[in-house]
Design an enzyme around this catalytic site. Structure first.
Site, PDB file in Angstrom:
ATOM      1  N   ASP A   1       0.865  -1.172   0.000  1.00 32.52           N
ATOM      2  CA  ASP A   1       0.000   0.000   0.000  1.00 32.52           C
ATOM      3  C   ASP A   1       0.899   1.218   0.000  1.00 32.52           C
ATOM      4  OD1 ASP A   1      -2.197   1.675   0.172  1.00 32.52           O
ATOM      5  OD2 ASP A   1      -2.607   1.285   2.284  1.00 32.52           O
ATOM      6  N   HIS A   2       0.326   2.361  -0.341  1.00 33.19           N
ATOM      7  CA  HIS A   2       1.039   3.619  -0.215  1.00 33.19           C
ATOM      8  C   HIS A   2       0.716   4.255   1.132  1.00 33.19           C
ATOM      9  CE1 HIS A   2       0.986   3.666  -4.823  1.00 33.19           C
ATOM     10  NE2 HIS A   2       2.237   3.548  -4.460  1.00 33.19           N
TER      11      HIS A   2
ATOM     12  N   TYR B   1      -4.917   3.858   0.675  1.00 32.83           N
ATOM     13  CA  TYR B   1      -5.978   2.921   0.278  1.00 32.83           C
ATOM     14  C   TYR B   1      -5.717   2.275  -1.080  1.00 32.83           C
ATOM     15  CZ  TYR B   1      -7.743   6.472   3.470  1.00 32.83           C
ATOM     16  OH  TYR B   1      -7.852   7.402   4.482  1.00 32.83           O
ATOM     17  N   HIS B   2      -4.446   1.974  -1.346  1.00 30.14           N
ATOM     18  CA  HIS B   2      -4.055   1.318  -2.592  1.00 30.14           C
ATOM     19  C   HIS B   2      -3.593  -0.112  -2.299  1.00 30.14           C
ATOM     20  CE1 HIS B   2      -3.082   5.610  -4.273  1.00 30.14           C
ATOM     21  NE2 HIS B   2      -4.387   5.375  -4.167  1.00 30.14           N
ATOM     22  N   LEU B   3      -4.387  -0.860  -1.574  1.00 28.94           N
ATOM     23  CA  LEU B   3      -3.988  -2.192  -1.138  1.00 28.94           C
ATOM     24  C   LEU B   3      -3.921  -3.157  -2.326  1.00 28.94           C
ATOM     25  CD1 LEU B   3      -5.400  -0.741   1.382  1.00 28.94           C
ATOM     26  CD2 LEU B   3      -5.499  -3.033   2.346  1.00 28.94           C
TER      27      LEU B   3
END
Length: 545
Positions: free
Chosen positions: A297-298, A478-480
């Site tokens: 994630d970021h 929220y870039h899982l």
């Protein structure tokens, strides 16, 4: 607790689990190209809601359990023990129905890395061709499958101050942040059509639902895949609080439930790390240690400032401003309600150790606060003063987390350990990002519109103090992704290059869990691109069955 009584109701050729970006692409594409009977099982409900379709409404879906799984991470030891909030879409359209709508393809080097582990089909040349195809396709009614809107003319004027400040630092001003060389800053394109949010549910799934071979069950949470002799034969799901139901599948199943729910379902079904399955009393169907691993994630942060320039605060923060904006939106689908608050930003190289852009910047002409004990995002209750938020995320973190079973009960959430900053090398890009923000703020264009800081005063602090602030305030972007990695090497990748889960003959995976590495920016565009490739591959394989 999931009901124990099971009722078998129907039989389909193919069952697709999840109607998010990837599930919508897979279902719509295969329904159009085949005569197979296809069932999509979606745990959430309809996306025909004002808080979803009106772009600014995503602030109201941020904590809404009716459309959001509302997950949380385990305490993060490198973030001073904080648990981070993880919203995930539980609705038609998935997380694309609740996100900030930024559409970014990713950088060339992202997909060069994908190709090194998975082959040239996931390399930049092939990926770019897929993007160009899906962004240009129109249906019989003239509507596109994917809309990418340039709304820069409606952005706040202060975004230009951010861009001018960046140009002073040598950053290119980009008209298109999705071209072959995306390094630079500009206005973010978003996934809207005529001022309304547009997702893969709109472009792929709903048009195909008019066909006779595609069925969608909403509010249907899949709880288990039943296998026999290396094949998925049935899919169990529960609809609301009613009895457990079962679907028979003649050909197989496709998992498109996302980077959290896909590995969760696999583990509940006896497919995953052997020790974890045993500890939770789950019968082992196929031991695969990499299920749930490689979570990425970021991690990012915003710095908030009061401004003397006009911002969205005065528009969205007052009844008069909201009423005026609402009328403008209703009349011609324009104005603040038709936009994302993520207006400016881009990819920059600031002391990159790899020679490629290592920082993604965000500039939002708005400020608001989320109180720790208040689960409400205040997009329509902004600060009373004009302000802006400027922030960053490192593009390619090396830290890897994992998702783990918490119990064998399907409605118990997984343990989600992001392991943020678990790799010490990630701190280099955090330092670089902080320095970049300070330099931007110190240029005349931003300095002239800044009244005072509202989050933390960077000036006069040591880098260690700034890093401690980052550990205290940074959040998931929220870039899982990455929890069922695709690739050549079965020792690392549980999914083959044919999108098939190794160890089973008729189970495919086609969502963000496949990512070998997180791409540099927002991931919804790469998810759709990868799903298009998966649909093409699965279609070819179906012809051999």
């Amino acid at each position: 607790m999931v009901p124990k009584r099971i009722k078998t109701i129907l039989e389909f050729d193919l069952v697709i689990v999840g109607a998010g970006s990837s599930g919508s692409v897979i279902a719509g594409t295969l329904a159009e190209k085949t005569n197979l009977s296809i069932l999509v099982l979606e745990a959430g409900g309809s996306d025909l809601r004002p808080d979803i379709k009106v772009p600014i409404g995503y602030g109201m879906t941020f904590f809404n359990p009716k459309v959001n799984w509302c997950y949380a991470s385990t305490p993060q030891k490198n973030l001073n023990g904080r648990s981070l909030y993880i919203p995930r879409g539980k609705v038609l359209g998935g997380s694309a129905s609740i996100n900030a709508m930024v559409y970014l393809r990713g950088q060339k080097n992202d997909f060069e890395d994908w190709a090194s582990s998975s082959g040239e089909e996931l390399g930049w040349d092939s990926v770019r061709s897929t993007y160009e195809a899906i962004e240009g396709i129109r249906d019989n009614l003239g509507k596109k499958k994917v809309y990418v809107s340039d709304v820069s003319k409606d952005h706040e004027l202060m975004v230009q101050d951010f861009i001018k400040s960046g140009k002073r630092l040598g950053f290119n001003q980009k008209r298109d942040l999705n071209d072959d060389s995306p390094e630079g800053i500009g206005h973010y394109p978003i996934s809207t059509n005529n001022g309304m949010r547009w997702t893969a549910s709109d472009g792929f799934l709903k048009p195909a639902m008019r066909l006779g071979n595609l069925t969608v069950f909403k509010n249907a949470q899949v709880t288990k895949l039943i296998t026999s002799n290396g094949r998925v034969t049935e899919v169990e799901f529960v609809k609301g609080k009613s009895e457990l139901k079962k679907i028979k599948t003649r050909i197989g199943a496709v998992l498109t439930a996302g980077a959290i729910n896909t590995p969760h379902l696999l583990m509940l079904s006896g497919i995953g790390p052997e020790e974890s399955l045993k500890n939770n009393g789950i019968e082992i169907v196929h031991a695969e240690e990499n299920i749930g691993q490689n979570l990425q994630d970021h991690l990012g942060i915003d710095y908030l400032y009061e401004s003397n320039a006009a911002s969205l605060n005065r528009v969205l923060g007052s009844w008069s401003g909201r009423i005026k904006s609402a009328f403008k939106y209703l009349i011609n689908r324009s104005g603040p309600f038709a936009l994302s608050v993520n207006q400016g930003g881009g990819f920059v190289n600031w002391k990159s150790q790899t020679g490629v852009p290592n920082i993604q910047l965000y500039f939002n002409p708005l400020t608001y606060s989320i109180k720790r004990n208040q689960k409400k995002r205040q997009l329509l209750k902004t600060d009373k003063f004009d302000g802006f938020a400027i922030g960053f995320q490192p593009c390619r973190p090396k830290s890897r987390g994992q998702v783990m079973l918490n119990s064998s009960e399907p409605r118990d959430p997984l343990l989600i350990d992001m392991n943020f900053l678990g790799n010490d090398s990630d701190l280099h890009d955090v330092r670089a990002g902080i320095e970049c923000i300070e330099k931007l703020l110190d240029n005349k264009e931003l300095r002239d519109i800044t009244v005072k800081e509202k989050s933390v005063a960077l000036g006069g602090k040591t880098m260690e103090e700034k890093l401690d602030d980052f550990r205290n305030r940074s959040v998931s972007i929220y870039h899982l992704c990455g929890t069922c990695r695709i690739g050549n090497d079965p020792r690392k990748a549980p999914v083959s290059n044919e999108f098939k889960l190794r160890g089973l003959n008729n189970l495919w995976v086609a969502d963000a869990s496949l990512f070998p590495n997180v791409t540099s920016g927002n991931i919804n565009a790469p998810v759709m691109m990868l799903a298009v490739k998966a649909a093409k591959s699965i279609f070819k394989q179906l012809g051999k069955i």
